[in-house]
Design an enzyme around this catalytic site. Sequence first.
Site, PDB file in Angstrom:
ATOM      1  N   CYS A   3      19.192  27.938   3.446  1.00 38.16           N
ATOM      2  CA  CYS A   3      17.951  26.884   3.523  1.00 38.16           C
ATOM      3  C   CYS A   3      17.102  27.401   4.578  1.00 38.16           C
ATOM      4  O   CYS A   3      16.408  26.846   5.175  1.00 38.16           O
ATOM      5  CB  CYS A   3      18.442  25.549   4.129  1.00 38.16           C
ATOM      6  SG  CYS A   3      19.545  25.567   5.581  1.00 38.16           S
TER       7      CYS A   3
ATOM      8  N   HIS B 240     -10.249  -1.778  -1.494  1.00 34.60           N
ATOM      9  CA  HIS B 240     -11.124  -1.364  -2.576  1.00 34.60           C
ATOM     10  C   HIS B 240     -11.366  -0.010  -2.351  1.00 34.60           C
ATOM     11  O   HIS B 240     -11.578   0.735  -3.378  1.00 34.60           O
ATOM     12  CB  HIS B 240     -12.315  -2.267  -2.198  1.00 34.60           C
ATOM     13  CG  HIS B 240     -13.383  -1.836  -3.404  1.00 34.60           C
ATOM     14  ND1 HIS B 240     -14.409  -0.726  -3.064  1.00 34.60           N
ATOM     15  CD2 HIS B 240     -13.521  -2.288  -4.689  1.00 34.60           C
ATOM     16  CE1 HIS B 240     -15.183  -0.582  -4.255  1.00 34.60           C
ATOM     17  NE2 HIS B 240     -14.575  -1.482  -4.993  1.00 34.60           N
TER      18      HIS B 240
END
Length: 816
Positions: free
Chosen positions: A757, A426
């Site tokens: 990279c 919840h």
Amino acid sequence: MAEAAYRYIRFFRDVGIDDVPLVGGKNAALGEMYRELTTQGIRIPNGFAITADAYRYLLDEAQGWQALHAALDGLDPNDSKDLAARGQRARKIILDAPLPSPLRTEILRAYAELRTEYGDAFSVAVRSSATAEDLPTASFAGQQDTYLNVHGEEALLKACQRCFASLFTDRAIHYRVDQHFDHFKVALSIGVMKMVRSDLAASGIMFSLDTDSGFRDVVLISASYGLGENIVQGNVDPDDFYVFKPTLERGFRRVLRRELGGKEMKLIYGEGAATTRNVQTSAEERARFCLTDDEVVQLAEYAVRIERYFSARAGHAVPMDIEWAKDGADGQLYLLQARPETVASQKVTGTMEEYHLRGHGTPRLQGLAIGSRIGHGRAHVIASTQQMDEFRDGEVLVTDNTTPDWEPIMKRAAAVITNRGGRTCHAAIVARELGIPAIVGSGRGSEVLHTGEELTVDCSAGEVGHAYAGLLPFDVEQIDVRSLPRTRTELMLILGNPDIAFQMSFLPNGGVGLARMEFIVTEYVKAHPMALLHPERVVDAIERAELARLTQRYRQPADFFIERLSEGIAIIAAAFYPKPVILRLSDFKSNEYASLLGGRGFEPTEDNPMLGFRGASRYSHPAYKEGFGLECAAIKRVRGELGLKNLKIMVPFCRRVPEAERTLATLREFGLTRGEDGLEVYVMCEIPNNVLQIDAFAQHFDGFSIGSNDLTQLTLGVDRDSELVAFDFDERDEGVKQLLRLAVEGCRRNGRHSGICGQAPSDYPEIAEYLVRLGIDSISLNPDSVVATLRRVAALEQSQQSPVGQPRLEHLERAS
């Protein structure tokens, strides 16, 4: 009694989506699924809806409307005492109203029909469904009450009346005010459904998207033992599973990723007045998953069918929020309800919001991160909703767990921290809906933290959320992806953390140019592969015990490594599918390998690990070849069993051409053959010899990715880990730039993909511009520098007719 004689009852088999005003969204969806999806083999318990007209009839007969107006008119929803008093008055009006005899008779007749079908011993769930529920932008989830294991006529009637009254729980009243719904235009229907005996097995929730990021290509399934209320209320830390929809629909029936939850208790049938009760789960139950892989995949297939069905009805994509249960008596899986997901699916597409923490503070605790935001304020530890009046706007709510009754206070919080709960509890659901960061499942947050202390709650760094002492500064960047320009140079991402992959996939990108295996091994596996293959050689008793704990669910310890590594890789590959994801094979240095669990006995002590036993030199070496075999097995699983053919592999720190040949031979030995089943093998171009002999290396690899960090180190003779000579480490040096040029030109000459990279393009705009002028095929960047670099690259490309040299290769095609 013939069904046509019913006025206030509709059996699910007769209910459709058009009946929402009569039976509410939940019951309408059940009816639609019951008629259409049961023919596809999806199991749904039979039952009936008591219509909203019955609720109105009850109040008409009791002349209760005027009393309800008196109870609710003039309500101040932010005055918790006034809200509680008025809500109690409203509920009492309904509870005191006698059920009209015709309504009572119809309910009992319908119940008798179910009893004829299921026998006298069956029990039912009595589930509320308001006519304003399950709308595209407001779910009303959990606002009204549900009663489980209801048995017998009088118990059913009592539960129905309490369900009607729950239309006026404090949380439901507050939620309607927030959503601008008129209390007197909303009515409540009830679903009466045969109970599934999940008290003897398991139950849970699933979403047809990732609830944190809004990524729509996965099904997220949360599961725990017993009846489902514990998951919904956040009382347990459930098992979580991801299934990738695109490959599932192509026949790859595999779980993408699984996380074992604590599952501390289970809700089972009670006795007498207490229809349900919680009991502790056993150590054996907590140590294993409560669903098999086949059951997880079956549920995911149900979710895909349901999403497809309701999307077709709506004319647009409708991600779904679905409750399910496994019956321990017959071993079958059942769907209990389905509603549109109303939080993650409502995010505006094409826009991104990135939070960046700019300060440092003392870590106070950590847990599961909900959302990707940052919030701060004074902590307020609250034990129950009776303390709501003490809470102040902008504080950080700290509590054991939350239920729907907590929503008025959560609306005022800067962040939420709970001891218990998982990703679908919840507190997590409401925090996402409110757009506030939350840390759930922190363990002892309400004990460790103290009311009044200043806290920063950071959920921006992935799956793990951190609470830090102090009010730390942070930035929020708003990005309109739709307005960003396109570039000829492919901009790819550097990524190691699977936990942020779904979120990062929304950045403009051409895939992942560098997926770092080391991060996955460190965070997901934690153990040295050789220690898992040879635990008997681990000397330290504590480390041996920890290895045994990590691998207790597996047939052999090596299977743990393969599964955990493959799941981390697979999450990244799935997040960017079908774009290419280039995975660098492990490039730990020996001192870094030694720091893994059990690793000290398998690694040498080197004076300079940066230039030592690392990268390609390890893969065919007797000291590590077996461990490399586990890496290859994980990659084979991702590409083969999971169907993620967009995964490519890249060999790091390959010093010489003979080493390249040995590495490719070892890959073949372990079932990864370049060119077979579309497998491409790249190499890091990070040693000057890779550039000087690029024509020779190009005979063995499909592409090159320049590692500017090591290339700069080895060109300039600077130890990049040394602070003493850090001033001499500069990727912008002319010598380094000459090697960059030779590498790009060599790739073009040999018809190979060229990329970079390293850190340089992220740190230095001028390096990115230089590479674009050279005509490099792709630039891989850290996520936080993608947007700025993209704008610079687009402007540069616009200012020139074409990149320097020949037209760039279109080598990185999207995998089909």
